[in-house]
Design a protein around this motif. Sequence first.
Motif, PDB file in Angstrom:
ATOM      1  N   LEU A   1     -38.813  -4.491 -35.254  1.00 29.57           N
ATOM      2  CA  LEU A   1     -38.223  -3.365 -36.311  1.00 29.57           C
ATOM      3  C   LEU A   1     -36.849  -3.886 -36.904  1.00 29.57           C
ATOM      4  O   LEU A   1     -36.381  -3.301 -38.119  1.00 29.57           O
ATOM      5  N   GLU A   2     -35.787  -4.695 -36.542  1.00 29.54           N
ATOM      6  CA  GLU A   2     -35.203  -4.822 -37.037  1.00 29.54           C
ATOM      7  C   GLU A   2     -34.746  -6.346 -38.027  1.00 29.54           C
ATOM      8  O   GLU A   2     -33.825  -6.792 -38.371  1.00 29.54           O
ATOM      9  N   ARG A   3     -36.293  -6.811 -38.176  1.00 27.54           N
ATOM     10  CA  ARG A   3     -36.146  -7.908 -38.692  1.00 27.54           C
ATOM     11  C   ARG A   3     -35.479  -7.222 -40.506  1.00 27.54           C
ATOM     12  O   ARG A   3     -36.241  -6.288 -41.037  1.00 27.54           O
ATOM     13  N   GLY A   4     -34.947  -8.317 -41.139  1.00 29.48           N
ATOM     14  CA  GLY A   4     -34.429  -8.017 -42.349  1.00 29.48           C
ATOM     15  C   GLY A   4     -36.032  -7.834 -43.907  1.00 29.48           C
ATOM     16  O   GLY A   4     -35.779  -7.681 -44.845  1.00 29.48           O
TER      17      GLY A   4
ATOM     18  N   GLY B   1     -34.214  -3.710 -45.695  1.00 25.97           N
ATOM     19  CA  GLY B   1     -33.894  -5.113 -45.011  1.00 25.97           C
ATOM     20  C   GLY B   1     -32.732  -4.881 -44.876  1.00 25.97           C
ATOM     21  O   GLY B   1     -31.222  -4.973 -44.420  1.00 25.97           O
TER      22      GLY B   1
ATOM     23  N   ILE C   1     -30.936  -2.482 -42.949  1.00 25.42           N
ATOM     24  CA  ILE C   1     -31.189  -2.817 -41.510  1.00 25.42           C
ATOM     25  C   ILE C   1     -30.042  -3.298 -41.234  1.00 25.42           C
ATOM     26  O   ILE C   1     -28.802  -3.388 -39.615  1.00 25.42           O
ATOM     27  N   THR C   2     -29.464  -4.647 -42.237  1.00 24.22           N
ATOM     28  CA  THR C   2     -28.094  -5.467 -42.019  1.00 24.22           C
ATOM     29  C   THR C   2     -26.930  -5.035 -41.810  1.00 24.22           C
ATOM     30  O   THR C   2     -25.932  -5.135 -40.890  1.00 24.22           O
TER      31      THR C   2
ATOM     32  N   ASN D   1     -26.595  -3.619 -38.424  1.00 18.21           N
ATOM     33  CA  ASN D   1     -25.913  -4.556 -37.532  1.00 18.21           C
ATOM     34  C   ASN D   1     -24.243  -4.254 -38.014  1.00 18.21           C
ATOM     35  O   ASN D   1     -23.814  -4.407 -36.705  1.00 18.21           O
TER      36      ASN D   1
ATOM     37  N   LEU E   1     -38.372   2.977 -40.062  1.00 12.88           N
ATOM     38  CA  LEU E   1     -37.034   2.543 -39.466  1.00 12.88           C
ATOM     39  C   LEU E   1     -36.235   3.545 -39.566  1.00 12.88           C
ATOM     40  O   LEU E   1     -35.175   4.080 -38.547  1.00 12.88           O
TER      41      LEU E   1
ATOM     42  N   ILE F   1     -34.091   3.917 -35.603  1.00  9.60           N
ATOM     43  CA  ILE F   1     -33.917   3.145 -35.948  1.00  9.60           C
ATOM     44  C   ILE F   1     -32.840   3.327 -36.351  1.00  9.60           C
ATOM     45  O   ILE F   1     -31.645   2.993 -36.029  1.00  9.60           O
TER      46      ILE F   1
END
Lengths: 144, 119
Positions: free
Chosen positions: A107-110, B67, B70-71, B74, B101, B104
Amino acid sequence: MAVHQGEHDRAVLTVVNDPSAIERAEDRVVEALARFNYSRASVFAIRLSLHEAVSNGFRHGHRSLPSATPISVAFDASAETIEITVEDQGPGFDPSSIPDPTLEENLERGSGRGLLLIRAYMSAAEYNTKGNKLRMVYRRPADA
Amino acid sequence: MPASESRIRVKRTEGLIQVEFIDRNILDEGNIRSISDEIATLIESEPKPRMIISFANVEHLSSAALGALITLNNRIRARTGQLRLSNINPQIFEVFSITRLNTILQIHPTNEDAAKSFV
């Protein structure tokens, strides 16, 4: 513009890796969809799928090719369906090698979500054996 | 990047950073990189950032944008901060839902709801 039964809008576009060129190709497909009065939801689904397919072609398929190498986008739109073929000039890939991005551990893959979205939004999406040509079909829902 | 080329609007109030996209389409990878860099700079400017990213103007977004989110999430977590997303229209929400997504990233209907959710 009046649309007659059985009418098609077809084109083959050559797209280079430039945002405005990609947008022009997307706009041309959206124009065809508008001609057949596809709904906003359908246009959203098809445009996103096309964008992901072209992006994947440039990012992965053309990774080792000169930046000016174009991708071919062919479409055939009618009142009932649109078929879009995106072909890059790369060596191809095995779509089954892409990890499922919806698994907890991914799930946290870019990256790796483009094909998932294409498969979710299009009625059919299949690569040729070489893995450099994606054929996508969107069948218009009865109420869209 | 000069402010005139910025692709986001930023509002800071009481330690809260609110970001809104100017573009309707968050598709192009180059633009997404620019936007990410701008937001990353904002994140680095706070010791414990609390950030709301509003999608009020957004009509299309690509997997590259997911993507990038998400980065950024983090990066914020690495500084023990919190990220909230807001004003996501149903079509865009479906993209988050298909990719899971939404499990999360914290998504709220409005900026006000998002602001109330910070702990």
